[in-house]
Scaffold this active site. Structure first.
Site, PDB file in Angstrom:
ATOM      1  N   ASP A 270       0.867  -1.174   0.000  1.00  0.00           N
ATOM      2  CA  ASP A 270       0.000   0.000   0.000  1.00  0.00           C
ATOM      3  C   ASP A 270       0.912   1.234   0.000  1.00  0.00           C
ATOM      4  O   ASP A 270       2.135   1.140   0.160  1.00  0.00           O
ATOM      5  CB  ASP A 270      -0.976  -0.020   1.177  1.00  0.00           C
TER       6      ASP A 270
HETATM    7  C1  NOJ Z   1      -4.085   3.811  -0.123  1.00  0.00           C
HETATM    8  C2  NOJ Z   1      -5.279   2.908  -0.011  1.00  0.00           C
HETATM    9  O1  NOJ Z   1      -5.228   2.223   1.209  1.00  0.00           O
HETATM   10  C3  NOJ Z   1      -5.403   1.901  -1.147  1.00  0.00           C
HETATM   11  O2  NOJ Z   1      -6.653   1.265  -1.032  1.00  0.00           O
HETATM   12  C4  NOJ Z   1      -5.249   2.567  -2.472  1.00  0.00           C
HETATM   13  O3  NOJ Z   1      -5.397   1.608  -3.494  1.00  0.00           O
HETATM   14  C5  NOJ Z   1      -3.890   3.237  -2.529  1.00  0.00           C
HETATM   15  N1  NOJ Z   1      -3.790   4.233  -1.463  1.00  0.00           N
HETATM   16  C6  NOJ Z   1      -3.633   3.911  -3.874  1.00  0.00           C
HETATM   17  O4  NOJ Z   1      -4.440   5.023  -4.015  1.00  0.00           O
END
Ligand code: NOJ
Length: 716
Positions: A270
């Site tokens: 993430d």
């Molecule tokens: C953080 C989020 O937790 C995740 O779900 C997302 O895909 C990514 N950022 C990219 O935006």
């Protein structure tokens, strides 16, 4: 895995320097105009493997620019034509529940219990997104969630592992299609692996405690199903489980995900999660972060450049092996080949039928809406009824689209007032219900046949980093419900909410309640379909609606306690809390229809079966007769639950094992059958081994998790 692709991957890898290999593991976000030239140079040098097509740590909360296809084609051209190895980039964006056409938020989709419609919706979504340079999306979000305070509960399929598993396979199949190399598909990414939905107190990014027994039976089934459906990527989650950050855990990322679940694709972190290992207190410096994550099995680093900055030295010092780097690169290249990027690297939009997509969005919104209450058959309304529409959500557009809607347009989204005027033939009066002109509002209400209240929560109080401690509608809206009583009119509440909210007070005050969610582009027309009976409601709750927020967590598939104090099924309410009734206001699987469905007693083709026969693939068939005894053609979700009264481990009082959504014309009936086999009668022990024990199973078939309509079978 495909041998031809594997050979191509090996050949390419043998020609790459370590620096170029590490480049494949690096996923920066789209550069700003100021940085564009330096970024292009990095691509030319083979230092970028993928681009995150958004900006910011919580991309779903902030406005993102429109996609500039020519920019991505230009960057791709540099990668393919000017970099030494000619490896295309893979572009990823969060397309969570729609691109330009916005479908219901995933929690609402799950309420449809219609896997075919969900799959169709994600076909549409992939088709739209693929036309704007997107190859890969960070969907489906599969976090089982029992705490509605957590803002991200809206992004996933709710509280049930089986619903989660069905949702996972529908989304993956919809996005990836039957041939991933086609230009109208997206690579799916099952996230957030794993346990993120169990964040303590519903506070985002918080710690979690999950026993292995719960992990295998509750938190993993949706991921198991996504892997089985062929999801090519998985995103590791921010959280720790039992003190181990997932980002650096070889137990979760390799032993369970790869060895037990059989995942063969690549894992992306993430956003900034690799570097965050320092803050989580398990890594001393950036190099430690990179070594721990890569060695755990995390292949691509989203945004923080931690791999790019540290891996070369780590390989030189032997802290990370070349083999570990190679394995990560191979997995990424494999997916790029499968997606057809080496053959078709550029985006050439072919167009799509927007009306067809809107039609599907409306069908799914229709089926997601849950009718919670309908006293004296107040609904459906006559189209000529004089309606007084009150409440701030009458003219709201943006919130209807929900959180994580990056490319939808609020201005193109009809509000409820527009949609009512369009579909009703009667007089519509409107008031926001806010401000000081309550007397005139009351007068309008008094002169109407029925009052419709348009209420809800803002999209911006849901989603990432949007935990709330008050799961209700805002106080000024609760005040409207109370004040409107003075008009003495029958009142329908339409609740546009992303998450489950506390329902006791709202439900007591209103004559009819429609849970309309944040249902996307077609939210408002779909509400009118239900209000006027063009469609009979068929949505069912994928998450419990509590009476009070203080009853959280409240979920249906709990185990029994030694003394009868379970909060869900207890008929002696004050056993649980001495000061309030703890049973759900509306239980899992609940949802009313305009017609009446009658269920016969379930029957089995055999009431006994040997464990050996089950292991050999024999099945038991459980059937019920479903009758539509009312005056509406309608759909019903027939739900099959199981209970194992005696097992080595405590088993849930009820667990959903199957469901079928059936359409029945009025005054007709149909036999609905379910085949149950080895994979339905067991559970995972704490080591993750699937076991089926001999003994009794109670099989319940009915309209929600409280059904008592049962038959028993014995496994001998
Ligand atoms: C953080 C989020 O937790 C995740 O779900 C997302 O895909 C990514 N950022 C990219 O935006």
């Amino acid at each position: 895995m495909n041998n031809e692709i594997l050979q191509k991957v090996e050949k390419l890898l043998s020609e790459m320097t370590l620096h170029e290999k590490i480049g494949q593991l690096n996923q920066p976000e789209t550069p700003s105009a100021d940085n564009a030239e330096a970024f292009k140079e990095a691509v030319r040098n083979g230092e970028v493997g993928s681009i995150l097509m958004s900006v910011g740590a919580t991309a779903g909360n902030d406005a993102q620019g429109a996609i500039d296809i020519s920019f991505y084609n230009e960057i791709q051209r540099i990668a393919v034509e000017e970099s030494k190895n000619h490896i295309p980039l893979i572009f990823g964006r969060d397309v969570i529940h729609g691109h330009h056409t916005v479908f219901p938020v995933p929690l609402a989709m799950a309420a449809s219990f219609n896997s075919d419609l969900i799959e169709q919706s994600y076909r549409d979504i992939a088709q739209e997104a693929a036309q704007e340079s997107i190859h890969w999306t960070f969907t489906p979000m599969l976090d089982l969630a029992r705490d509605p305070r957590w803002g991200r509960i809206i992004e996933g399929p709710g509280e049930d592992p089986y619903v989660g598993a069905r949702f996972a396979s529908a989304v993956v199949s919809g996005l990836q299609g039957d041939d991933l190399s086609k230009s109208d598909t997206l690579v799916a990414c099952a996230k957030h692996y794993v346990g993120y939905g169990a964040s303590e107190g519903g506070r985002d990014y918080h710690r979690t405690e999950i026993s292995d027994y719960s992990l295998h039976n509750y938190y993993l089934p949706a991921f198991r199903s996504a892997v089985k459906a062929g999801a090519r990527t998985v995103m590791s989650s921010f959280n720790d489980v039992n003190g181990q950050p997932i980002t650096s855990s070889s137990y979760y990322l390799t032993d369970i995900l790869r060895d037990k679940l059989g995942f063969e694709g690549f894992v992306v972190s993430d956003y900034d999660a690799v570097i965050q290992l320092k803050r989580q207190g398990v890594a001393a410096d950036d190099a430690d972060c990179a070594a721990m994550a890569l060695n755990a099995g995390l292949d691509m680093d989203m945004h923080d450049y931690c791999y790019a900055a540290n891996l070369e030295k780590l390989v030189e010092s032997g802290k990370v092996s070349m083999e570990a780097v190679d394995n990560a690169v191979k997995r990424i290249l494999y997916v790029k080949f499968e997606k057809g990027l080496f053959d078709h690297p550029y985006c050439t939009p072919a167009g799509y039928d927007k009306n067809e997509h809107l039609k599907h969005a409306r069908e799914l919104a229709d089926e997601s809406i849950v009718l919670l209450k309908n006293s004296d058959h107040l609904l459906p309304l006559d189209k000529s009824a004089k309606i007084c529409l009150i409440g701030p959500f009458a003219t709201e557009r943006r919130s209807l689209l929900g959180s994580w809607c990056i490319d939808g347009t609020a201005e193109e989204t009809p509000c409820l007032l527009d949609a009512l005027k369009e579909s009703s033939t009667g007089k519509i009066e409107y008031s926001s219900g806010l401000g000081l002109n309550w007397d005139s509002t009351l007068k309008k209400a008094y002169n109407s046949d029925v009052v419709v209240l348009a209420l809800g929560e803002s999209w911006s109080s849901t989603g990432e980093a949007r935990a709330v401690s008050n799961i209700s509608i805002p106080p000024e809206q609760l005040a409207i419900i109370k004040k409107v009583k003075a008009a003495g009119k029958k009142t329908v509440g339409v609740l546009f909410c992303g998450r489950p909210i506390e329902m006791q007070e709202i439900s007591n005050e209103l004559d009819a309640v429609i849970y309309a969610w944040h249902n996307g582009s077609a939210s408002a027309p779909a509400v009118c379909d239900i209000l006027f009976g063009d469609v009979s409601p068929s949505g069912k709750l994928p998450a419990t609606l509590p009476r009070l927020a203080t009853h959280i967590p409240l979920y249906y598939n709990i185990t029994s306690s030694g003394r009868p104090v379970n909060c869900y099924y207890n008929e002696n309410p004050y056993d649980c809390y001495i000061d309030s009734i703890p049973t759900p206001c509306y239980p899992f699987g609940y949802g009313l229809s305009y017609t009446t469905f009658n269920y016969s007693r379930p029957e089995c083709d055999k009431t006994e079966i040997s464990l050996g026969d089950l292991e050999a693939g024999k099945k038991i068939t459980v059937s019920v007769n479903l009758e539509n005894a009312g005056d509406y053609d309608a759909k019903e979700t027939v739900q099959l639950y199981m209970n194992t009264p005696v097992a080595k481990m405590m088993r849930p009082i009820r667990e959903l094992k199957s469901f079928k959504k059936i359409f029945l014309k009025q005054k007709t009936n149909e036999t609905v059958s379910f085949e149950l086999g080895y994979e339905d009668f067991g559970y995972y022990d704490p080591c993750g081994n699937y076991v089926v024990e001999k003994g009794v199973r109670n099989v319940f078939v009915g309209e929600n998790c409280l059904t008592v309509n049962k038959v028993s079978v014995i496994i001998k």
